[in-house]
Design a protein around this motif. Structure first.
Motif, PDB file in Angstrom:
ATOM      1  N   VAL A  25      11.170   9.356  -4.776  1.00 43.76           N
ATOM      2  CA  VAL A  25      11.421   9.123  -3.066  1.00 43.76           C
ATOM      3  C   VAL A  25      10.418   7.944  -2.730  1.00 43.76           C
ATOM      4  N   ILE A  26      11.388   6.915  -1.928  1.00 43.63           N
ATOM      5  CA  ILE A  26      10.518   5.633  -1.615  1.00 43.63           C
ATOM      6  C   ILE A  26      10.822   5.805  -0.065  1.00 43.63           C
ATOM      7  N   GLY A  27       9.831   5.859   0.843  1.00 39.09           N
ATOM      8  CA  GLY A  27       9.921   5.653   2.147  1.00 39.09           C
ATOM      9  C   GLY A  27       9.489   4.234   2.727  1.00 39.09           C
ATOM     10  N   ALA A  28      10.063   3.435   3.408  1.00 39.48           N
ATOM     11  CA  ALA A  28       9.555   2.292   3.649  1.00 39.48           C
ATOM     12  C   ALA A  28      10.184   1.676   4.934  1.00 39.48           C
ATOM     13  N   ARG A  29       9.487   0.918   5.984  1.00 40.31           N
ATOM     14  CA  ARG A  29       9.903   0.362   6.980  1.00 40.31           C
ATOM     15  C   ARG A  29      10.945  -0.857   6.953  1.00 40.31           C
ATOM     16  N   SER A  30      10.652  -1.531   5.685  1.00 41.72           N
ATOM     17  CA  SER A  30      11.368  -2.696   5.533  1.00 41.72           C
ATOM     18  C   SER A  30      11.817  -2.882   4.270  1.00 41.72           C
ATOM     19  N   PRO A  31      13.092  -3.500   3.918  1.00 40.93           N
ATOM     20  CA  PRO A  31      13.461  -3.458   2.571  1.00 40.93           C
ATOM     21  C   PRO A  31      12.518  -4.366   1.444  1.00 40.93           C
ATOM     22  N   ARG A  32      11.515  -5.082   1.941  1.00 43.03           N
ATOM     23  CA  ARG A  32      10.844  -6.116   1.195  1.00 43.03           C
ATOM     24  C   ARG A  32       9.973  -5.287   0.156  1.00 43.03           C
ATOM     25  N   PRO A  33       9.482  -4.153   0.401  1.00 43.71           N
ATOM     26  CA  PRO A  33       8.458  -3.448  -0.790  1.00 43.71           C
ATOM     27  C   PRO A  33       9.410  -2.732  -1.606  1.00 43.71           C
ATOM     28  N   VAL A  34      10.736  -2.388  -1.435  1.00 42.19           N
ATOM     29  CA  VAL A  34      11.327  -1.369  -2.057  1.00 42.19           C
ATOM     30  C   VAL A  34      11.802  -1.991  -3.317  1.00 42.19           C
ATOM     31  N   GLN A  35      12.160  -3.306  -3.529  1.00 48.15           N
ATOM     32  CA  GLN A  35      12.487  -3.689  -4.766  1.00 48.15           C
ATOM     33  C   GLN A  35      11.523  -3.345  -5.726  1.00 48.15           C
ATOM     34  N   ARG A  36      10.127  -3.899  -5.421  1.00 48.90           N
ATOM     35  CA  ARG A  36       9.172  -3.827  -6.127  1.00 48.90           C
ATOM     36  C   ARG A  36       8.732  -2.391  -6.820  1.00 48.90           C
ATOM     37  N   LEU A  37       9.146  -1.607  -5.694  1.00 49.40           N
ATOM     38  CA  LEU A  37       8.803  -0.035  -6.048  1.00 49.40           C
ATOM     39  C   LEU A  37       9.860   0.291  -7.224  1.00 49.40           C
ATOM     40  N   ASP A  73       2.679  -4.217   3.331  1.00 49.15           N
ATOM     41  CA  ASP A  73       3.535  -3.329   3.699  1.00 49.15           C
ATOM     42  C   ASP A  73       2.899  -1.955   3.275  1.00 49.15           C
ATOM     43  N   VAL A  74       3.212  -1.008   4.112  1.00 46.24           N
ATOM     44  CA  VAL A  74       3.069   0.564   3.742  1.00 46.24           C
ATOM     45  C   VAL A  74       4.083   1.163   3.348  1.00 46.24           C
ATOM     46  N   VAL A  75       4.190   2.101   2.087  1.00 44.21           N
ATOM     47  CA  VAL A  75       5.229   2.727   1.778  1.00 44.21           C
ATOM     48  C   VAL A  75       4.767   4.147   1.343  1.00 44.21           C
ATOM     49  N   SER A  76       5.792   5.286   1.683  1.00 49.10           N
ATOM     50  CA  SER A  76       5.404   6.459   1.288  1.00 49.10           C
ATOM     51  C   SER A  76       6.138   6.902   0.035  1.00 49.10           C
ATOM     52  N   ASN A  77       5.325   7.534  -0.943  1.00 48.28           N
ATOM     53  CA  ASN A  77       5.985   7.841  -2.357  1.00 48.28           C
ATOM     54  C   ASN A  77       5.502   9.024  -2.975  1.00 48.28           C
ATOM     55  N   PRO A  78       5.943  10.170  -2.177  1.00 47.25           N
ATOM     56  CA  PRO A  78       5.447  11.361  -2.302  1.00 47.25           C
ATOM     57  C   PRO A  78       5.401  11.840  -3.984  1.00 47.25           C
ATOM     58  N   VAL A 124       0.906  -1.104   0.019  1.00 47.98           N
ATOM     59  CA  VAL A 124      -0.182   0.127   0.100  1.00 47.98           C
ATOM     60  C   VAL A 124       1.049   1.000   0.020  1.00 47.98           C
ATOM     61  N   VAL A 125       0.731   2.293  -0.892  1.00 46.47           N
ATOM     62  CA  VAL A 125       1.868   3.225  -1.165  1.00 46.47           C
ATOM     63  C   VAL A 125       0.986   4.568  -1.111  1.00 46.47           C
ATOM     64  N   ASP A 126       1.229   5.454  -0.209  1.00 47.80           N
ATOM     65  CA  ASP A 126       0.646   6.784   0.087  1.00 47.80           C
ATOM     66  C   ASP A 126       1.385   7.826  -0.878  1.00 47.80           C
ATOM     67  N   LYS A 127       0.458   8.058  -1.675  1.00 49.16           N
ATOM     68  CA  LYS A 127       0.969   8.977  -2.659  1.00 49.16           C
ATOM     69  C   LYS A 127       0.588  10.369  -2.408  1.00 49.16           C
ATOM     70  N   SER A 128      -0.728  10.563  -1.732  1.00 46.67           N
ATOM     71  CA  SER A 128      -1.074  11.861  -1.242  1.00 46.67           C
ATOM     72  C   SER A 128      -0.263  12.781  -0.255  1.00 46.67           C
ATOM     73  N   THR A 129      -0.213  13.779  -0.285  1.00 40.62           N
ATOM     74  CA  THR A 129       0.645  14.897   0.618  1.00 40.62           C
ATOM     75  C   THR A 129      -0.158  14.790   1.839  1.00 40.62           C
ATOM     76  N   VAL A 130       0.813  14.055   2.998  1.00 41.30           N
ATOM     77  CA  VAL A 130       0.287  14.024   4.142  1.00 41.30           C
ATOM     78  C   VAL A 130       1.349  14.418   5.228  1.00 41.30           C
ATOM     79  N   PRO A 131       0.593  14.731   6.628  1.00 41.91           N
ATOM     80  CA  PRO A 131       1.649  15.007   7.661  1.00 41.91           C
ATOM     81  C   PRO A 131       2.697  13.717   7.970  1.00 41.91           C
ATOM     82  N   VAL A 132       3.708  14.190   8.371  1.00 41.35           N
ATOM     83  CA  VAL A 132       4.856  13.089   8.603  1.00 41.35           C
ATOM     84  C   VAL A 132       4.144  12.298   9.786  1.00 41.35           C
TER      85      VAL A 132
END
Ligand code: UDX
Length: 429
Positions: free
Chosen positions: A169-181, A145-150, A116-124
């Protein structure tokens, strides 16, 4: 790769069309049935240069489709982008109810691993809340996994900004979703920054507020230039050639508007406050922007003396060039202030007149740019549409009671205007 994008506004529709263009299979989902039907019928609800061709070509190629169902998107796609609105709250904060509602709806449909990738502009720290919400509303213990991708898309340039991004820009808590993005964005051949979710969310607000700061800085410089007989465009060129500063976003004018800068600036000030920091610098960026409008209206009043019953032709209604968007448009603000002072307005904009009609009920909307000046006591330039530079100034001078122009976007050359016999005022020159 299969992608679902929830929310088909400026960001969602452009992102979906560009992902399809580079070969992914995309379903764009929206809760607004009429918008889904319009899109399925080949209609485009927003104006963005190049978007209609992109959508049509990719729908025809079977890479892009539209749906009214989040479940439809979640079942089909491995990566689900949230691109729904995050409108401002009255206190300047951010309304996250649409984000929360979509997170809950996604949770209700999850049956296997999804990103699940959050593209909307959201507060930290929103990403953390999205993850908690999905965990809480998931029917069964499903991995995700949840990812931030502004996004960094400028209205009017959104397609080109996404097809050739400065960075991803890819923000993630673990490396797992990063490769896909990374695979998803590989065709755009842009530098990728991988960081944590909170940093990725802050990057968005930090970038927008810095751009707004540049604009307020050069507008403050314009006030000094007017007081000292200097030329703000020369100053902007002079500092902008320093690659540490850069020339972009140093165009003095009416100040910034639109649906992003004002909202993101207020949101960031509020976010900082909630984090215990008083962001006085950004409050001043906002103050300078408000003062810029006051200074411009005063410039018009100083030039015309009495505004009441004066016939004023306004060039531009959109918040900037290349868009039909009039949300928080400085041009609309100028028109409304002049109308409140009793001015009789004739207005022209290449694209935004339809959307402006509801906001300016007493104005005369003029189709042809070169007819605008007829009977006017003054012309005001309010939006930086490049085509305004082609205005037939000789004809305008003949059509006007007196050749007066107050140029809020520094589109014309002061020496040329003086040679043509205009009383010409502009910003910082
Ligand atoms: C902005 C950001 O640029 C983009 O990265 C983000 O994703 C969304 O917000 P946008 O609001 O579409 O994009 O327009 P932008 O081109 O940034 O201009 C914003 C405002 O600043 C407009 O009103 C424009 O007229 C004004 N502006 C811009 C200036 O007054 N001077 C400048 O030099 C540049």
């Amino acid at each position: 790769m299969d992608i679902a994008i929830i929310g088909t506004g400026y960001v969602g529709l452009v992102t979906g069309a560009c992902f399809a263009e580079v070969g992914h299979r995309v379903v764009c989902v929206d809760s607004d049935e009429s918008k889904v039907r319009l899109l399925q019928g080949g209609g485009i609800p927003i104006y963005e240069p190049g978007l209609d061709e992109l959508v049509r070509a990719n729908v025809a190629a079977g890479r892009l489709r539209f749906s009214g169902s989040v479940r439809d998107g979640v079942e089909e796609a491995l990566v689900i982008f949230i691109a729904v609105p995050t409108p401002p709250l009255p206190d300047g904060g951010v309304d996250l109810s649409f984000i929360e509602a979509v997170a809950r709806e996604i949770a209700g449909c999850l049956t296997e691993y999804r990103i699940v990738v959050d593209k909307s502009t959201v507060p930290v720290k929103t990403g953390e809340k999205v993850a908690e919400t999905i965990k809480r509303y998931c029917k069964s213990r499903v991995d995700f996994d949840v990812v931030s991708n502004p996004e960094f898309l400028r209205e009017g340039f959104a397609v080109q900004d996404l097809m050739r991004p400065d960075r991803v820009v890819i923000g993630a808590r673990s490396p797992r979703p990063v490769q896909r993005l990374k695979e998803l964005y590989a065709p755009f051949q842009a530098p990728v920054i991988v960081t944590d979710i909170n940093s990725a969310e802050l990057i968005k607000h930090a970038a927008n507020s810095f751009l707004a700061l540049k604009i307020s800085y050069i507008n403050a410089m314009a006030a000094l230039c007017e007081a000292s007989g200097a030329n703000v465009q020369e100053v902007a060129n002079g500092i902008g050639m320093d690659k540490r500063i850069g020339r972009a976003f140093l165009d003095a004018g009416l100040g910034f508007g639109g649906s992003c800068f004002p909202k993101d600036l207020s949101a960031f000030i509020k976010i900082a406050e909630q984090l215990g920091y008083d962001f006085a610098l950004l409050k001043e960026v906002r103050n300078i922007n408000a003062q810029q409008m006051d200074r411009f209206i005063r410039k018009i009043a100083d030039t015309l003396w009495v505004i009441k019953d004066k016939r004023i032709g306004v060039l531009g209604l959109a918040f900037k060039q290349n868009t039909d968007d009039v949300r928080q448009s400085p041009a609309i603000e100028v028109c409304q202030r002049l109308a409140r002072e009793g001015a009789i307005l004739r207005v022209h904009d290449p694209r935004a007149m339809e959307k402006a009609k509801a906001l300016l009920p007493d104005a005369t909307f003029v189709e042809e740019m070169n007819d605008l000046a007829e009977g006017c006591d003054a012309l005001v330039v309010a939006t930086e549409w490049p085509e305004f530079k082609q205005l037939d100034l000789d004809r305008a001078r003949r059509l006007m009671t007196h050749p007066i122009m107050i140029d809020g976007r520094n589109l014309f050359d002061p020496n040329e205007m003086e040679r043509l016999g205009f009383i010409y005022k502009s910003i910082g020159r």
